[in-house]
Design a protein around this motif. Structure first.
Motif, PDB file in Angstrom:
ATOM      1  N   TYR A 159     -25.610 -45.887 -62.381  1.00 63.81           N
ATOM      2  CA  TYR A 159     -24.806 -46.983 -61.858  1.00 63.81           C
ATOM      3  C   TYR A 159     -25.751 -48.060 -61.332  1.00 63.81           C
ATOM      4  O   TYR A 159     -26.903 -47.798 -61.005  1.00 63.81           O
TER       5      TYR A 159
ATOM      6  N   MET B 262     -11.430 -40.733 -54.561  1.00 65.22           N
ATOM      7  CA  MET B 262     -12.576 -40.320 -53.760  1.00 65.22           C
ATOM      8  C   MET B 262     -12.877 -41.331 -52.662  1.00 65.22           C
ATOM      9  O   MET B 262     -12.561 -42.513 -52.793  1.00 65.22           O
TER      10      MET B 262
ATOM     11  N   TYR C 221      -7.893 -38.537 -59.781  1.00 68.08           N
ATOM     12  CA  TYR C 221      -8.805 -38.155 -58.705  1.00 68.08           C
ATOM     13  C   TYR C 221      -9.208 -39.382 -57.912  1.00 68.08           C
ATOM     14  O   TYR C 221      -9.634 -40.393 -58.484  1.00 68.08           O
TER      15      TYR C 221
ATOM     16  N   GLN D 241     -19.151 -36.443 -58.200  1.00 62.88           N
ATOM     17  CA  GLN D 241     -20.461 -36.998 -58.523  1.00 62.88           C
ATOM     18  C   GLN D 241     -21.305 -37.109 -57.266  1.00 62.88           C
ATOM     19  O   GLN D 241     -20.867 -37.682 -56.265  1.00 62.88           O
TER      20      GLN D 241
ATOM     21  N   TYR E 281     -25.250 -39.625 -64.577  1.00 69.60           N
ATOM     22  CA  TYR E 281     -24.704 -40.983 -64.644  1.00 69.60           C
ATOM     23  C   TYR E 281     -25.708 -41.973 -64.064  1.00 69.60           C
ATOM     24  O   TYR E 281     -26.453 -41.647 -63.139  1.00 69.60           O
TER      25      TYR E 281
ATOM     26  N   TYR F  98     -12.299 -35.930 -51.575  1.00 66.85           N
ATOM     27  CA  TYR F  98     -11.523 -36.411 -52.699  1.00 66.85           C
ATOM     28  C   TYR F  98     -10.131 -35.791 -52.643  1.00 66.85           C
ATOM     29  O   TYR F  98      -9.909 -34.751 -52.040  1.00 66.85           O
TER      30      TYR F  98
ATOM     31  N   PHE G  99     -20.586 -48.694 -63.118  1.00 60.09           N
ATOM     32  CA  PHE G  99     -21.008 -47.721 -64.123  1.00 60.09           C
ATOM     33  C   PHE G  99     -21.857 -48.388 -65.205  1.00 60.09           C
ATOM     34  O   PHE G  99     -21.534 -49.470 -65.693  1.00 60.09           O
TER      35      PHE G  99
ATOM     36  N   TYR H 168     -11.638 -41.683 -60.223  1.00 58.87           N
ATOM     37  CA  TYR H 168     -12.310 -41.087 -61.370  1.00 58.87           C
ATOM     38  C   TYR H 168     -11.373 -41.112 -62.570  1.00 58.87           C
ATOM     39  O   TYR H 168     -10.236 -40.620 -62.510  1.00 58.87           O
TER      40      TYR H 168
ATOM     41  N   PHE I  94     -15.422 -48.112 -58.461  1.00 60.65           N
ATOM     42  CA  PHE I  94     -15.511 -48.265 -57.015  1.00 60.65           C
ATOM     43  C   PHE I  94     -14.879 -49.561 -56.533  1.00 60.65           C
ATOM     44  O   PHE I  94     -14.867 -50.573 -57.251  1.00 60.65           O
TER      45      PHE I  94
ATOM     46  N   LEU J  96     -20.534 -38.325 -51.041  1.00 63.46           N
ATOM     47  CA  LEU J  96     -19.123 -37.978 -51.206  1.00 63.46           C
ATOM     48  C   LEU J  96     -18.571 -37.396 -49.912  1.00 63.46           C
ATOM     49  O   LEU J  96     -19.045 -36.372 -49.422  1.00 63.46           O
TER      50      LEU J  96
ATOM     51  N   ASN K 124     -11.694 -41.746 -67.233  1.00 63.38           N
ATOM     52  CA  ASN K 124     -12.494 -42.140 -68.405  1.00 63.38           C
ATOM     53  C   ASN K 124     -13.967 -41.787 -68.220  1.00 63.38           C
ATOM     54  O   ASN K 124     -14.860 -42.567 -68.574  1.00 63.38           O
ATOM     55  N   ASN K 125     -14.216 -40.631 -67.619  1.00 64.51           N
ATOM     56  CA  ASN K 125     -15.573 -40.096 -67.475  1.00 64.51           C
ATOM     57  C   ASN K 125     -16.476 -40.888 -66.545  1.00 64.51           C
ATOM     58  O   ASN K 125     -17.708 -40.823 -66.670  1.00 64.51           O
ATOM     59  N   ARG K 126     -15.903 -41.665 -65.644  1.00 64.75           N
ATOM     60  CA  ARG K 126     -16.743 -42.424 -64.728  1.00 64.75           C
ATOM     61  C   ARG K 126     -15.974 -42.717 -63.459  1.00 64.75           C
ATOM     62  O   ARG K 126     -14.755 -42.541 -63.401  1.00 64.75           O
ATOM     63  N   LEU K 127     -16.704 -43.168 -62.451  1.00 63.71           N
ATOM     64  CA  LEU K 127     -16.088 -43.627 -61.212  1.00 63.71           C
ATOM     65  C   LEU K 127     -15.987 -45.141 -61.232  1.00 63.71           C
ATOM     66  O   LEU K 127     -16.927 -45.834 -61.655  1.00 63.71           O
TER      67      LEU K 127
ATOM     68  N   PRO L 261     -20.863 -49.632 -56.481  1.00 61.42           N
ATOM     69  CA  PRO L 261     -21.621 -49.296 -57.692  1.00 61.42           C
ATOM     70  C   PRO L 261     -20.788 -49.555 -58.951  1.00 61.42           C
ATOM     71  O   PRO L 261     -19.576 -49.350 -58.958  1.00 61.42           O
TER      72      PRO L 261
ATOM     73  N   TYR M 133     -23.540 -42.644 -69.138  1.00 63.52           N
ATOM     74  CA  TYR M 133     -23.599 -41.252 -68.724  1.00 63.52           C
ATOM     75  C   TYR M 133     -24.010 -40.346 -69.874  1.00 63.52           C
ATOM     76  O   TYR M 133     -23.872 -40.693 -71.051  1.00 63.52           O
TER      77      TYR M 133
ATOM     78  N   ARG N  99     -23.734 -33.205 -66.338  1.00 59.67           N
ATOM     79  CA  ARG N  99     -23.516 -34.642 -66.511  1.00 59.67           C
ATOM     80  C   ARG N  99     -24.439 -35.442 -65.594  1.00 59.67           C
ATOM     81  O   ARG N  99     -24.656 -35.075 -64.435  1.00 59.67           O
TER      82      ARG N  99
END
Lengths: 115, 109
Positions: free
Chosen positions: A35, B34, B32, A104, A33, B49, A45, B92, B99, B46, B94-97, A43, A48, A31
């Motif tokens: 940002y 982080m 999740y 990530q 991504y 987490y 999104f 984390y 922030f 990172l 829906n497939n994204r972070l 950041p 991706y 994967r």
């Protein structure tokens, strides 16, 4: 240590010009991504990829933005007809999959300044 | 309502003090949580987490998640000048972070 790398690190351009950024993810990370981070913000999104497939795009990604990951390895992000509001840090991240997909790892970013 | 809220105020502490940072989030489906550290003009790194509720400790760093109140925290014990950075919470899903805005921490020698 072969972490995520991005090129260039800094880009200054004039309004209306096109720019392209490159991201090389950690080897074997499925994967990738993109940002965007502006001053004083976290950041946000943009999009991706799972291997070479672009699976999701944020509403922040206007039609002037296009991203590719042609062979499932490196990725490019192009901004056409840049505007001053595009000035930001563009961050690339990668994560392994499926285990650890939430971890990530970010690159150093490309700082874009549009004059 | 933003998915993650983090009061972005700067924080200055003397060396050796405990640093306490926190965020709230809105989507209870996320699992999740982080914490990233970002030095000036660098990409986020990172730190640690946590999955679901509970505590996680890594050296001088402790992360806590309270899913009942949708509250996440980071504690830094025995803070050092090298801990001076911006700390970003993220969730984390829906497939994204997603922030928070980040807290700039300055540890004064």
């Amino acid at each position: 240590d072969t972490g995520v790398s991005q090129d260039p690190r800094h880009k200054i351009t004039k309004r209306g010009q096109n720019v392209t950024f490159r991201c090389d993810p950690i080897s074997e990370h499925n994967r990738l991504y993109w940002y965007r981070q502006t001053l004083g913000q976290g950041p946000e999104f943009l999009t991706y990829f799972q291997n070479e497939a672009q699976l999701e795009k944020s509403r922040l990604l206007s039609d002037r933005f296009s991203a590719e990951r042609p062979k499932g390895s490196f990725s490019t992000l192009e901004i056409q007809r840049t505007e001053q509001g595009d000035s930001a840090m563009y961050l690339c991240a990668s994560s392994p999959g499926p285990v650890g997909i939430y971890e990530q790892f970010f690159g150093p970013g490309t700082r874009l300044t549009v004059l | 309502q933003k998915e993650v809220e983090q009061d972005p105020g700067p924080l200055s502490v003397p060396e050796g003090a405990i640093v306490s940072l926190n965020c709230t989030y809105s989507n209870s489906a996320f699992q999740y949580f982080m914490w990233y550290r970002q030095y000036s003009r660098k990409g986020p790194e990172l730190l640690m987490y946590t999955y679901s509720s509970g505590n996680k400790e890594d050296g001088r760093f402790t992360a806590q998640v309270d899913k009942s109140s949708k509250y996440i925290s980071l504690f830094i014990r025995d803070s050092q000048p090298s801990d001076s950075a911006t700390y970003l919470c993220a969730i984390y899903g829906n497939n994204r972070l997603a922030f928070g805005k980040g807290n700039q921490v300055v540890v004064i020698p």
